[in-house]
Design an enzyme around this catalytic site. Structure first.
Site, PDB file in Angstrom:
ATOM      1  N   ARG A  39       0.776  -1.088  -0.137  1.00  0.00           N
ATOM      2  CA  ARG A  39      -0.032   0.053  -0.134  1.00  0.00           C
ATOM      3  C   ARG A  39       0.890   1.226  -0.015  1.00  0.00           C
ATOM      4  O   ARG A  39       1.920   1.226   0.658  1.00  0.00           O
ATOM      5  CB  ARG A  39      -0.927   0.119   1.353  1.00  0.00           C
ATOM      6  CG  ARG A  39      -2.086  -1.013   1.325  1.00  0.00           C
ATOM      7  CD  ARG A  39      -3.069  -0.652   0.040  1.00  0.00           C
ATOM      8  NE  ARG A  39      -4.122  -1.598   0.131  1.00  0.00           N
ATOM      9  CZ  ARG A  39      -4.240  -2.740  -0.614  1.00  0.00           C
ATOM     10  NH1 ARG A  39      -3.020  -3.002  -1.644  1.00  0.00           N
ATOM     11  NH2 ARG A  39      -5.142  -3.365  -0.680  1.00  0.00           N
ATOM     12  N   GLU A  45      -2.363   7.839  -4.857  1.00  0.00           N
ATOM     13  CA  GLU A  45      -2.844   7.343  -6.244  1.00  0.00           C
ATOM     14  C   GLU A  45      -4.193   7.694  -6.490  1.00  0.00           C
ATOM     15  O   GLU A  45      -4.523   7.669  -7.892  1.00  0.00           O
ATOM     16  CB  GLU A  45      -2.404   5.703  -6.409  1.00  0.00           C
ATOM     17  CG  GLU A  45      -3.154   4.969  -5.444  1.00  0.00           C
ATOM     18  CD  GLU A  45      -2.750   3.660  -5.320  1.00  0.00           C
ATOM     19  OE1 GLU A  45      -3.664   2.613  -5.697  1.00  0.00           O
ATOM     20  OE2 GLU A  45      -1.600   3.323  -5.076  1.00  0.00           O
ATOM     21  N   ASP A  96       4.691  -0.239  -7.094  1.00  0.00           N
ATOM     22  CA  ASP A  96       3.450  -0.317  -7.851  1.00  0.00           C
ATOM     23  C   ASP A  96       2.229   0.252  -7.004  1.00  0.00           C
ATOM     24  O   ASP A  96       1.127   0.478  -7.528  1.00  0.00           O
ATOM     25  CB  ASP A  96       2.985  -1.917  -7.875  1.00  0.00           C
ATOM     26  CG  ASP A  96       1.812  -1.923  -8.511  1.00  0.00           C
ATOM     27  OD1 ASP A  96       1.775  -1.584  -9.886  1.00  0.00           O
ATOM     28  OD2 ASP A  96       0.957  -2.744  -8.058  1.00  0.00           O
ATOM     29  N   HIS A 123      -0.643   0.384  -9.919  1.00  0.00           N
ATOM     30  CA  HIS A 123      -1.277  -0.508  -8.803  1.00  0.00           C
ATOM     31  C   HIS A 123      -1.808  -1.605  -9.728  1.00  0.00           C
ATOM     32  O   HIS A 123      -3.143  -2.094  -9.657  1.00  0.00           O
ATOM     33  CB  HIS A 123      -2.501   0.198  -8.327  1.00  0.00           C
ATOM     34  CG  HIS A 123      -2.874  -0.535  -6.920  1.00  0.00           C
ATOM     35  ND1 HIS A 123      -3.239   0.125  -5.783  1.00  0.00           N
ATOM     36  CD2 HIS A 123      -2.849  -1.886  -6.741  1.00  0.00           C
ATOM     37  CE1 HIS A 123      -3.601  -0.717  -4.862  1.00  0.00           C
ATOM     38  NE2 HIS A 123      -3.317  -2.048  -5.306  1.00  0.00           N
TER      39      HIS A 123
END
Length: 237
Positions: free
Chosen positions: A145, A174, A169, A206
């Site tokens: 996260r 985000e 990622d 993500h």
């Protein structure tokens, strides 16, 4: 959860195979230690020279895995195949591994990878002080996260040249950026823009979980949850 329960709304988790994220994590590690972003960028402009600095091999490195749940354990299983040393940190260790304190893991690891849940206790688990503890030249990987990392502190360490690189990622803030097309509209996050300018920072939107197998798992788990809820409701009535 308490609010949903108060309103009579049932909430279930949606599980999927940890292999999708574990595979992706190893890919990001390899891309980071081999300078893949810089290589691919130069090849796009037909510059086929070697990097000034050679890459590193995982078997020569110590990897620190933070969080030994299903995904973290799957990452460790894959790392053993590369012959590298693996250190682990978990507040409630259950699986077999070489466990050390978080401080020791940060100081000894050439790569630190995050796989712990995000909650009040783990928000900015890698804060500025802990990022300063990470050994010089190390790499940080995050497929957990975004808020597990203090992004501003990470960017400062990367820009100062103290870290070898980062592959993320997930990212703080985000929401509203990832999964959206920003080719014709500006990105407001200054931290994301700073990261994009760094040759040793890899950003993906993500997508570690995004495989056909994982999506199938998500659908099956969701349907199973719905059926279980329906049967429970029928039984109660």
């Amino acid at each position: 959860m308490p609010c949903a329960e108060h309103l009579g709304i049932a909430v279930e988790t949606v599980a999927y195979s940890p292999d999708s994220v574990a595979d992706y994590t190893l890919m990001l590690m390899l891309m980071a230690v081999r300078g893949a972003k810089s290589t691919l960028s130069r090849v796009q402009t037909h510059d086929y020279r070697l990097n000034d600095v050679g890459g590193r091999e995982l078997r020569d490195m110590t990897i620190g895995v933070i969080g030994m749940g299903n995904i973290g354990a799957s990452v460790v299983e894959r790392l053993h195949g590369f012959g590298c040393r693996v250190l682990a940190y978990d507040r409630c260790p259950e699986r077999s591994a070489e466990y050390v304190s978080l401080d020791e893991l940060l100081q000894r690891s050439d790569i630190v990878t995050l796989h712990t849940p995000l909650n009040e206790d783990t928000h900015h688990l890698l804060n500025r002080r802990r990022i300063e503890q990470v050994k010089d030249g190390a790499f940080i990987i995050n497929t957990g996260r975004g808020a597990l990392l203090d992004t501003a502190a990470l960017v400062d360490a990367l820009e100062a040249g103290r870290l070898g690189g980062a592959a993320l990622d997930v990212l703080e803030g985000e929401e509203g950026v990832f999964y959206s097309d920003h080719r014709q509209r500006p990105v407001e996050s200054q931290l994301l823009l700073r990261l994009h300018q760094l040759p040793n920072a890899i950003i993906t939107p993500h997508s570690a979980y995004y495989t056909d197998h994982a999506l199938s798992d998500i659908v099956e788990t969701t349907l199973s949850n719905c059926l279980r809820f329906e049967n429970r409701a029928t039984w109660i009535g």
